[in-house]
Design an enzyme around this catalytic site. Structure first.
Site, PDB file in Angstrom:
ATOM      1  CG  HIS A 185      -2.088   0.843   1.207  1.00  0.00           C
ATOM      2  ND1 HIS A 185      -2.006   2.180   0.901  1.00  0.00           N
ATOM      3  CD2 HIS A 185      -3.391   0.575   1.426  1.00  0.00           C
ATOM      4  CE1 HIS A 185      -3.215   2.696   0.959  1.00  0.00           C
ATOM      5  NE2 HIS A 185      -4.072   1.742   1.275  1.00  0.00           N
ATOM      6  CD  GLU A 290      -3.407   1.424  -2.355  1.00  0.00           C
ATOM      7  OE1 GLU A 290      -4.024   0.392  -2.055  1.00  0.00           O
ATOM      8  OE2 GLU A 290      -3.886   2.548  -2.198  1.00  0.00           O
TER       9      GLU A 290
END
Ligand SMILES: O=P(O)(O)OC[C@H]1O[C@H](O)[C@H](O)[C@@H](O)[C@@H]1O
Length: 316
Positions: A185, A290
């Site tokens: 992320h 991400e």
């Protein structure tokens, strides 16, 4: 006779030069290359919280109010999402897990470092690799009950002049098969989101969480961010997603054995709603790209392993 025993070889002459430094503390690990690049990783979640290029340019966005004491996931840097992305689906073995799984919210173990010298002839740089481990045996009873599988994770963070490589290795240490999702992320730091564009997603299929659209197609070759965006691009054909600032390349994010990419910016209202997001106009300086395997599930039989990751190049 000439005594050659003290004559340094090419290798030892290089080894005698400045070496990468690695500092290990109770909370995490920091590594720095002689050329100035550095990386900082918290043991909490094995979250990378800083990655600087030569000239001390910070490449990652970290909220000023990010909680770094281990009581919640880090808002910024690179949290590791495993074994489920987003809220766990009710009809799946991960259903009792928290949003984005448990890996970003538990303490990992530092397994050690390895350094390697670059070879100019091969175009490689000096690098330092930091390995972090998380094993099911280290989870709380509650977390083990929620997802009762035996697993071992090794997360390797490699810093070189070329960029930052982060790779997750998953092993099923048990007999029973399990299914998982993975996502790195990454919160990239950008100067001005209104001048930031993304390439490498052309014609890709995505789901749009903001518009509640299960399926859409990226119609333009370049994506600009003018408001809240939360999209899951699936099964990308190209392995590189590029971030540009004012039309100039700023980052290349290269996927390895991961086919999906989430693009997220919370924009004004969502940023206001997150207690650990600050400054409140910080959405202007961040963009999440991400990489992951989040569309469907990866199945791992007992005793088997899987690996996937990314290389992020800072192109300043
Ligand atoms: O607030 P968090 O649990 O860290 O999630 C932050 C964001 O992560 C991903 O980008 C998801 O696609 C978003 O829907 C989510 O809002």
């Amino acid at each position: 006779m000439v005594d050659r025993s003290h004559k340094p070889s090419a290798i030892s002459a290089k080894a005698a030069g400045p070496q990468p430094t690695v500092d290990v503390s109770d909370n995490g690990v920091t590594a720095k290359l002689p050329t100035g690049e550095s990386v900082e990783v918290l043991l909490h979640g094995a979250s990378v919280i800083s990655w600087k290029s030569k000239g001390e340019v910070e490449n990652l966005w970290l909220s000023e109010s990010a909680v770094l004491d281990g009581s919640k996931p880090v808002r910024g840097g690179i949290p590791v999402v495993f074994p489920n992305f987003g809220p766990a689906p009710k009809d799946h073995a991960t259903s009792k897990n928290p949003q984005h799984g448990f890996a970003r919210n538990v303490r990992w173990e530092f397994l050690g470092k390895s350094t390697s010298e670059g070879e100019a002839s091969k175009g490689s740089d000096d690098s330092v690799k930091l390995d972090f481990g998380l094993y099911s045996t280290a989870l709380s009873d509650e977390a083990r009950k929620a997802w009762p599988y035996d697993f071992g994770l090794v997360y390797s963070v490699t810093l070189s002049q070329e960029g930052l490589r982060t790779v997750l290795n998953v092993r099923n240490e048990g007999k029973e098969a399990f299914e998982f999702q993975v996502l790195l992320h990454t919160y990239l730091r950008v100067k001005d989101i209104s001048k930031t564009t993304i390439n490498g997603l052309a014609s890709a299929t995505y789901s749009d969480k903001v518009l509640s659209l299960p399926t859409a197609t990226q119609s333009t070759p370049t994506l600009s961010i003018n408001g809240e965006v939360d999209r899951v691009y699936k099964s990308l054909a190209q392995d590189t997603t590029s971030v540009l600032e004012g039309g100039k390349p700023r980052f290349d994010v290269v996927r390895d054995n991961l086919v999906d990419t989430v693009v997220w910016n919370p924009w004004i209202e969502k940023a206001k709603g997150m207690g650990d997001f600050s400054p409140k106009d910080g959405y202007k300086n961040m963009l999440c790209v991400e990489v992951g395997a989040v569309d469907g599930w990866q199945k791992l039989d007992g005793g088997e392993g899987w690996e996937g990751g990314q290389v992020i190049r800072s192109l300043l």
